[in-house]
Enzyme design. Sequence first.
Site, mmCIF file in Angstrom:
data_model
loop_
_atom_site.group_PDB
_atom_site.id
_atom_site.type_symbol
_atom_site.label_atom_id
_atom_site.label_comp_id
_atom_site.label_asym_id
_atom_site.label_seq_id
_atom_site.Cartn_x
_atom_site.Cartn_y
_atom_site.Cartn_z
ATOM 1 C CG ASP A 167 -72.122 28.782 -88.235
ATOM 2 O OD1 ASP A 167 -72.950 28.170 -88.971
ATOM 3 O OD2 ASP A 167 -71.057 28.260 -87.852
ATOM 4 C CG ASP A 219 -74.429 27.958 -91.764
ATOM 5 O OD1 ASP A 219 -74.926 27.611 -90.693
ATOM 6 O OD2 ASP A 219 -73.252 27.717 -92.075
ATOM 7 C CG ASN A 262 -69.125 28.238 -90.573
ATOM 8 O OD1 ASN A 262 -68.476 27.238 -90.241
ATOM 9 N ND2 ASN A 262 -70.312 28.155 -91.141
ATOM 10 C CB THR A 309 -77.272 25.180 -89.772
ATOM 11 O OG1 THR A 309 -77.364 26.609 -89.839
ATOM 12 C CG2 THR A 309 -78.592 24.563 -90.205
ATOM 13 C CG PHE A 315 -66.719 23.583 -87.091
ATOM 14 C CD1 PHE A 315 -65.463 24.062 -86.736
ATOM 15 C CD2 PHE A 315 -67.755 24.512 -87.225
ATOM 16 C CE1 PHE A 315 -65.244 25.422 -86.511
ATOM 17 C CE2 PHE A 315 -67.545 25.865 -87.001
ATOM 18 C CZ PHE A 315 -66.283 26.313 -86.652
ATOM 19 C CG ASN A 316 -72.027 23.100 -86.665
ATOM 20 O OD1 ASN A 316 -71.273 24.032 -86.928
ATOM 21 N ND2 ASN A 316 -72.979 22.691 -87.475
ATOM 22 C CG HIS A 328 -71.602 19.721 -93.955
ATOM 23 N ND1 HIS A 328 -71.221 18.406 -93.918
ATOM 24 C CD2 HIS A 328 -70.471 20.422 -94.264
ATOM 25 C CE1 HIS A 328 -69.930 18.302 -94.178
ATOM 26 N NE2 HIS A 328 -69.454 19.516 -94.395
ATOM 27 C CG ASP A 329 -75.048 24.018 -92.144
ATOM 28 O OD1 ASP A 329 -74.790 23.075 -91.384
ATOM 29 O OD2 ASP A 329 -74.412 25.093 -92.143
HETATM 30 C C1 BDR Z 1 -70.570 22.326 -90.211
HETATM 31 O O1 BDR Z 1 -69.465 23.180 -89.918
HETATM 32 C C2 BDR Z 1 -69.586 24.392 -90.597
HETATM 33 O O2 BDR Z 1 -68.367 24.794 -91.149
HETATM 34 C C3 BDR Z 1 -70.649 24.204 -91.636
HETATM 35 O O3 BDR Z 1 -71.360 25.412 -91.849
HETATM 36 C C4 BDR Z 1 -71.521 23.133 -91.056
HETATM 37 O O4 BDR Z 1 -72.529 23.675 -90.232
HETATM 38 C C5 BDR Z 1 -70.049 21.057 -90.830
HETATM 39 O O5 BDR Z 1 -69.213 20.395 -89.953
HETATM 40 CA CA CA Z 2 -73.044 26.014 -90.260
#
Ligand code: BDR
Ligand code: CA
Length: 309
Positions: free
Chosen positions: A10, A15, A39, A123, A164-165, A238-239
Site C-alpha cells: 500500500d 512500501d 496507507n 506490507t 496499523f496493518n 518498517h516494510d
Molecule cells: C505499517 O503501517 C504503514 O503505515 C506502513 O507502510 C507500514 O506497513 C507500519 O505500522
Molecule cells: Ca505498508
Amino acid sequence: MKRKIILDCDPGHDDAVALMMAGIHPSIDLLGVTIVSGNQTLEKNLTNALNICQYLNIDVPVYAGSTRPLVKKPVYAEFIHGKSGLDGPTFDPLVKKPEEKFAPVYIAETLMNSEEKITLVPTGPLTNIALAMRLEPKIVDKIEEIVLMGGSVDSGNITPAAEFNIWVDAEAARIVFESGVKVVMCGLNVTRKLRCFQEIIDRMDKIGNKASTLFKEMMEFYNQTQLSSFGWVGGPLHDPLTIAYLIDNSVLKLNHCHVDVDNNNSVSYGRTNCDFPGIQGLEPTAYVAEDVDIEKFWNIIEECLKLYS
Ligand code: BDR
Ligand code: CA
C-alpha cells in the site's frame, strides 16, 4: 536460484522502498505487485506503485486489489504518508497502466498455475491475501512462506495494542495467521529499531543515482510526519525489512511461537498476542522477529539502491 515473490503493498513511503529493493535485487524474481487499501485509498496507492515502477523502469505487472477491509470501514494513514500516500517526490505524467485482473484473483491463479512455490510479501493490511485464500483454499499448499510486515510483540502504533496493518483488517489477519502457511512476522518491536536518521539519508544520497534521489525525497517527507506524529527523529523504516530478510535471512533473529490475532470488539482489537515464552502450550503458528541486525539492514538497503544505474 531466484526466489519468486509477489509483493502485496500500500505505497506508502516504506512500501515504496520495499518495492525498489524487490524490483532490482538479483536474488528476487518479482512476479507481480498487488495493491491494497491501507496507507491511502486503493486508487492512490496504485498510482504510487505505478509511479515508482515507471520512474525506476521496474518492469512488473501491477494489480489493483481490495478497496476496503473485509469487515471494517477503511482507515488511512494520511498523517504519515500525506494526501497522495507518497508525498515528497514528484513524478513525470503516468504512462504505465495497471493490469485488468483483480489482485486476489491474480494471486490465486498465479499460485495455482506455478510449479514452484511462491513467497508472498504483504506490507499492508492482509485483505488481498485473505481474499485469495478464500477464493481458492488450495493456494495454501503453493505458498512457500508469507513474510509480512505487521503486528508487534509489544506496543502498537495506531492504538496502544495494535499495529496499523493488522488493526486495519484484523479479520483478514486472522485468516492469514490461521492458514497453516509458514508466516514470518516482522513487527514493530524490530522495525522500530530501523530509524532513518539524517546520516542514513546522507549516506544513501551519496550513491548519486535515480533511486537514491527518490529515497532521499521520500524519507525527508516521511521523517517530518514521523516527528510530528510520534516524536521520532528519524522515522522507523518498517516494510523494507521483509525484503531485506529475503535477501539475507541472517538479518533477523526469529522466535517460533503461537500468535493470536485479537479481532474482538475491544480496546485490543488488532493486537498480535505472541506467546514467546510458550505459556499457553499451543502449537507455534508463526516465526516472529525478535531482533534485527541494524547495520546489516542498512547495508542491504544501500546494496539495492546501488544496483540502479
Ligand atoms: C505499517 O503501517 C504503514 O503505515 C506502513 O507502510 C507500514 O506497513 C507500519 O505500522
Ligand atoms: Ca505498508
